[in-house]
Design an enzyme around this catalytic site. Structure first.
Site, mmCIF file in Angstrom:
data_model
loop_
_atom_site.group_PDB
_atom_site.id
_atom_site.type_symbol
_atom_site.label_atom_id
_atom_site.label_comp_id
_atom_site.label_asym_id
_atom_site.label_seq_id
_atom_site.Cartn_x
_atom_site.Cartn_y
_atom_site.Cartn_z
ATOM 1 N N CYS A 108 0.456 -0.083 10.355
ATOM 2 C CA CYS A 108 -0.036 -1.078 9.394
ATOM 3 C C CYS A 108 1.062 -1.949 8.794
ATOM 4 C CB CYS A 108 -0.815 -0.377 8.286
ATOM 5 S SG CYS A 108 -1.656 -1.545 7.209
ATOM 6 N N ARG A 127 -18.058 -3.026 17.801
ATOM 7 C CA ARG A 127 -17.308 -4.271 17.541
ATOM 8 C C ARG A 127 -15.990 -4.313 18.307
ATOM 9 N NH1 ARG A 127 -16.831 -4.966 11.816
ATOM 10 N NH2 ARG A 127 -18.960 -5.699 12.016
ATOM 11 N N CYS A 156 -16.458 -9.620 5.306
ATOM 12 C CA CYS A 156 -15.815 -8.320 5.069
ATOM 13 C C CYS A 156 -14.544 -8.509 4.259
ATOM 14 C CB CYS A 156 -15.420 -7.663 6.390
ATOM 15 S SG CYS A 156 -16.775 -7.444 7.525
ATOM 16 N N CYS A 212 -19.587 1.692 8.528
ATOM 17 C CA CYS A 212 -18.824 1.015 9.579
ATOM 18 C C CYS A 212 -17.578 1.857 9.791
ATOM 19 C CB CYS A 212 -18.468 -0.402 9.126
ATOM 20 S SG CYS A 212 -17.356 -1.256 10.260
ATOM 21 N N CYS A 252 0.842 -1.209 0.000
ATOM 22 C CA CYS A 252 0.000 0.000 0.000
ATOM 23 C C CYS A 252 0.876 1.258 0.000
ATOM 24 C CB CYS A 252 -0.904 -0.006 1.229
ATOM 25 S SG CYS A 252 -2.033 1.398 1.277
ATOM 26 N N CYS A 264 0.413 4.670 7.090
ATOM 27 C CA CYS A 264 -0.229 4.480 8.400
ATOM 28 C C CYS A 264 0.736 3.724 9.325
ATOM 29 C CB CYS A 264 -1.540 3.731 8.231
ATOM 30 S SG CYS A 264 -2.590 4.444 6.937
ATOM 31 N N CYS A 285 -19.528 -6.600 3.293
ATOM 32 C CA CYS A 285 -18.820 -5.394 3.733
ATOM 33 C C CYS A 285 -17.509 -5.345 2.960
ATOM 34 C CB CYS A 285 -18.538 -5.478 5.228
ATOM 35 S SG CYS A 285 -17.551 -4.103 5.869
HETATM 36 N N1 SAM Z 1 -6.721 0.403 3.196
HETATM 37 C C1 SAM Z 1 -8.005 0.561 3.737
HETATM 38 C C2 SAM Z 1 -8.082 1.627 4.792
HETATM 39 O O1 SAM Z 1 -7.050 1.992 5.340
HETATM 40 O O2 SAM Z 1 -9.188 2.083 5.062
HETATM 41 C C3 SAM Z 1 -8.607 -0.718 4.274
HETATM 42 C C4 SAM Z 1 -7.733 -1.676 5.052
HETATM 43 S S1 SAM Z 1 -7.051 -1.050 6.580
HETATM 44 C C5 SAM Z 1 -5.921 -2.331 7.006
HETATM 45 C C6 SAM Z 1 -8.418 -1.221 7.696
HETATM 46 C C7 SAM Z 1 -8.247 -0.843 9.140
HETATM 47 O O3 SAM Z 1 -7.516 -1.858 9.823
HETATM 48 C C8 SAM Z 1 -7.495 0.403 9.492
HETATM 49 O O4 SAM Z 1 -8.249 1.565 9.315
HETATM 50 C C9 SAM Z 1 -7.181 0.173 10.961
HETATM 51 O O5 SAM Z 1 -8.224 0.645 11.772
HETATM 52 C C10 SAM Z 1 -7.112 -1.349 11.067
HETATM 53 N N2 SAM Z 1 -5.757 -1.804 11.370
HETATM 54 C C11 SAM Z 1 -4.734 -1.934 10.490
HETATM 55 N N3 SAM Z 1 -3.611 -2.361 11.099
HETATM 56 C C12 SAM Z 1 -3.915 -2.504 12.407
HETATM 57 C C13 SAM Z 1 -3.165 -2.900 13.557
HETATM 58 N N4 SAM Z 1 -1.873 -3.222 13.481
HETATM 59 N N5 SAM Z 1 -3.779 -2.947 14.747
HETATM 60 C C14 SAM Z 1 -5.092 -2.615 14.846
HETATM 61 N N6 SAM Z 1 -5.849 -2.226 13.793
HETATM 62 C C15 SAM Z 1 -5.273 -2.160 12.598
HETATM 63 FE FE1 SF4 Z 2 -2.840 1.211 3.429
HETATM 64 FE FE2 SF4 Z 2 -2.740 -0.010 5.798
HETATM 65 FE FE3 SF4 Z 2 -3.148 2.627 5.678
HETATM 66 FE FE4 SF4 Z 2 -5.099 0.936 4.846
HETATM 67 S S1 SF4 Z 2 -4.315 1.139 6.928
HETATM 68 S S2 SF4 Z 2 -4.372 2.809 3.810
HETATM 69 S S3 SF4 Z 2 -3.825 -0.728 3.998
HETATM 70 S S4 SF4 Z 2 -1.278 1.524 5.008
#
Ligand code: SAM
Ligand code: SF4
Ligand code: DTB
Length: 327
Positions: A74, A274, A111, A202, A67, A71, A142
């Site tokens: 992530c 949730r 989802c 959501c 990606c 973030c 979802c």
């Molecule tokens: N890329 C899209 C986005 O960011 O909206 C969808 C996938 S993203 C992985 C979905 C959500 O997963 C993030 O907004 C975050 O809340 C959650 N998430 C990702 N990594 C995480 C982590 N290490 N611990 C807890 N929640 C996490």
């Molecule tokens: Fe990309 Fe992870 Fe951020 Fe979603 S949460 S936009 S997958 S870096």
């Protein structure tokens, strides 16, 4: 707790979903003795839901890793050296088979998550097929695909999408310390598009990223004060991912997580709250405290997106021990 803040807390009708919350009011909730806070949250829960029923969604990462976004929590950001390998968008037949398996195990919603900043139109077309076919299995659908461009939410609605997941993740003040490649306002813009298209929203956040209690209260205020509160509110406990900037973060006191669930329940009385990422690291007793505080939804299945979730046998055993039924 001071008498004045107790008065501020008790003057708010628990089911007044039109109430606009202030951060001060929410901080007053957080400051209640834990037993009082849980008692109050449980009361709101019982006014609006069957307290012994928990909704179960199964997650599948249909497009993993690589990606563009940064973030800090992530595993799927291309900017960090994590164990997650980049994969292509999964073939339709594999997605449908995974959904069927989830349905057979008792999940009511499927989802599908993609590690995108947002979907390109040709990628979206393939996701639309996934939505149609999973819906045809008789499951709620979802997706979480990142930020949407004009017209994309309408296409998802036409394909039969029930929920779009797009988390605010933290409050506007702390957001820039965790994510620099897009803004909190970008997230709000996508939520508005989803709402306007008539898809259930959501949206929730992550707790334990080094934010303050005020930031946690601010996140809940921003969610609850949306023109309409999200139908589903995932509260994730940070899963520390080696290689990401938040890998070595101090662990949050678990009772602070429980308080966040309780505040979310009180502020969004009719939303499904949730208990999301982080269950694998929680005892059965801590999860039960979260249910008592008003969580009534969870991810069910051995994997989240790239990390482990409790296996279904452990969850089934917990439901049986608690006398809880799945919905
Ligand atoms: N890329 C899209 C986005 O960011 O909206 C969808 C996938 S993203 C992985 C979905 C959500 O997963 C993030 O907004 C975050 O809340 C959650 N998430 C990702 N990594 C995480 C982590 N290490 N611990 C807890 N929640 C996490
Ligand atoms: Fe990309 Fe992870 Fe951020 Fe979603 S949460 S936009 S997958 S870096
Ligand atoms: C949400 O709020 N949590 C889920 C789902 N929505 C997409 C994702 C949790 C991801 C946890 C870390 C991982 O498995 O990569």
């Amino acid at each position: 707790m001071q008498a004045s803040s107790l008065a501020a807390v008790s003057s708010v009708s628990p089911s007044a979903s039109t109430h606009l919350w202030s951060v001060a009011e929410v901080l007053a909730l957080y400051e209640l003795p834990l037993m009082d806070l849980i008692w109050r949250a449980q009361g709101v829960h019982r006014e609006n839901f069957d307290p012994n029923a928990i909704q179960r969604s199964t997650l599948l990462s249909v497009k993993t890793g690589g990606c563009s976004e940064d973030c800090s929590y992530c595993s799927q950001s291309a900017r960090y050296d994590t164990d997650t390998e980049r994969e292509r968008l999964m073939p339709l037949n594999e997605v449908v088979a995974a959904a069927q398996a989830a349905k057979n195990k008792g999940a009511s919603r499927f989802c599908m998550g993609a590690a995108w900043k947002g979907p390109k139109d040709n990628d979206l077309d393939r996701v639309l097929d996934m939505v149609r076919e999973v819906k045809a299995l008789g499951m709620q659908t979802c997706v979480t695909l990142g930020m949407l461009k004009d017209g994309q939410a309408e296409k998802l609605k036409e394909a039969g999408l029930d929920y779009y997941n797009h988390n605010l993740d933290t409050d506007k003040e702390f957001y820039g310390q965790v994510i620099k490649t897009h803004t909190h306002d970008d997230r709000l813009d996508t939520l508005e598009q989803v709402r306007d298209a008539g898809i259930n929203v959501c949206s929730g956040g992550i707790i334990g990223m080094g934010e303050s209690r005020k930031n946690r209260a601010g996140l809940l205020v921003q969610l609850a004060n949306l023109p309409k509160a999200p139908e589903s509110v995932p509260i994730n406990n940070l899963v520390p991912i080696p290689g990401t900037p938040l890998a070595e973060n101090d662990r949050l006191d678990p009772f602070e997580f429980v308080r966040t669930i309780a505040a979310a329940r009180i502020m969004m009385p009719t939303s499904w709250v949730r208990l999301s990422a982080g269950r694998q690291q929680m005892s059965d007793e801590l999860q039960t405290l979260c249910f008592l505080a008003g969580a009534n939804s969870m991810f069910y299945g051995d994997r989240l997106l790239t990390t482990d979730n409790p296996d279904v046998d452990r969850d089934d055993a917990l439901f049986a021990r608690l006398g809880v039924k799945a919905v």
